[in-house]
Design an enzyme around this catalytic site. Structure first.
Site, PDB file in Angstrom:
ATOM      1  N   LYS A  29       0.856  -1.189   0.000  1.00 62.22           N
ATOM      2  CA  LYS A  29       0.000   0.000   0.000  1.00 62.22           C
ATOM      3  C   LYS A  29       0.891   1.238   0.000  1.00 62.22           C
ATOM      4  O   LYS A  29       1.794   1.354   0.843  1.00 62.22           O
ATOM      5  CB  LYS A  29      -0.834  -0.032   1.274  1.00 62.22           C
ATOM      6  CG  LYS A  29      -2.225   0.529   1.168  1.00 62.22           C
ATOM      7  CD  LYS A  29      -2.907   0.243   2.507  1.00 62.22           C
ATOM      8  CE  LYS A  29      -4.293   0.780   2.559  1.00 62.22           C
ATOM      9  NZ  LYS A  29      -4.843   0.626   3.915  1.00 62.22           N
TER      10      LYS A  29
HETATM   11  C1  E4P Z   1      -8.167   1.673   4.135  1.00 59.51           C
HETATM   12  O1  E4P Z   1      -7.467   0.811   3.682  1.00 59.51           O
HETATM   13  C2  E4P Z   1      -7.944   2.331   5.433  1.00 59.51           C
HETATM   14  O2  E4P Z   1      -7.233   1.430   6.253  1.00 59.51           O
HETATM   15  C3  E4P Z   1      -9.208   2.639   6.197  1.00 59.51           C
HETATM   16  O3  E4P Z   1     -10.351   2.233   5.522  1.00 59.51           O
HETATM   17  C4  E4P Z   1      -9.262   4.001   6.790  1.00 59.51           C
HETATM   18  O4  E4P Z   1     -10.461   4.138   7.502  1.00 59.51           O
HETATM   19  P1  E4P Z   1     -10.725   5.259   8.603  1.00 59.51           P
HETATM   20  O5  E4P Z   1     -11.052   6.520   7.915  1.00 59.51           O
HETATM   21  O6  E4P Z   1     -11.875   4.722   9.396  1.00 59.51           O
HETATM   22  O7  E4P Z   1      -9.457   5.359   9.417  1.00 59.51           O
END
Ligand code: E4P
Length: 217
Positions: free
Chosen positions: A83
């Protein structure tokens, strides 16, 4: 639509995998920082449980650092998807990693042009954050509609992974719009199982059955 769970918690992943509904996992530095133990071992364990794509995020902010970290993460297990954040350095790193055969999830996507640029450099997934857009008073799901529309016009092979999901309505809307993947916190997956009429209905079925059995003796 594939279901990923958005967590670094092995117990949550094990429980959902045991039900048979899990296609993959997304983690991020915030989620993994909540877990104790070596993060590489945790990621390895998650890969062994889910046997599907597991996103692991770099923390470097320059392309060289992202490449170094991304290649290290990819060595943990063949299920790892690296990522990278949507920045110029991240996009550059995505292009190189994708060319090397590593799957890349470009994260922190907040506009359709960002998603399109990530697709152009061979991202396997783009992660638009719907909940965080809702948080600032815009409708996050509108972005999903835009990205799905754009990707439908071309053949990038990039999947739309709806992230920052806060409630079951996000899941329903993502599916109606034709998103490829939704990544959901375990608590929201739990909410999706629940309906008071299911509980009431089951209670009534069991009571009626018991009554009928008792009357037969
Ligand atoms: C995506 O891969 C992120 O880990 C995640 O969905 C972020 O979510 P949040 O806005 O609840 O932290």
């Amino acid at each position: 639509m594939k279901l990923f769970v958005d967590t670094g918690n092995v117990k949550e992943i094990e429980a959902l995998a045991a039900i048979g509904i899990l296609d993959g996992v997304t983690t991020n530095p915030t989620l993994l920082s909540k877990e104790s133990g070596d993060y590489k071992q945790i990621l390895k364990q998650i890969c062994q449980i889910v046997q599907g794509p597991v996103s692991a995020e770099v923390v470097a902010t320059d392309t060289a650092g992202m490449l170094r970290e991304g290649r290290e993460l990819a060595k943990i297990d063949p299920h790892i998807v690296v990522k990278v954040p949507f920045t110029k350095d991240g996009v550059k790193a995505c292009k190189t990693l994708a060319a090397e055969g590593t799957r890349v999830n470009v994260t922190l996507i907040f506009s359709a042009t960002q998603a399109w640029l990530a697709a152009k450099v061979g991202a396997t997934y783009v992660s638009p954050f719907v909940g965080r857009l809702d948080d600032i008073g815009t409708t996050g799901m509108n972005l999903i509609r835009e990205i799905v529309d754009i990707f439908d016009n071309y053949e990038y092979g990039t999947e739309v992974l709806v992230a920052s999901v806060r409630n079951p309505i996000h899941i329903v809307e993502a599916a109606r719009m034709g998103a490829d993947v939704v990544t959901v916190p375990a608590a929201v997956i739990d909410q999706s199982f629940k309906h008071p009429l299911t509980d009431l209905g089951l209670e009534r079925f069991l009571k009626d059955w018991e009554k009928a059995q008792a009357a037969k003796v």
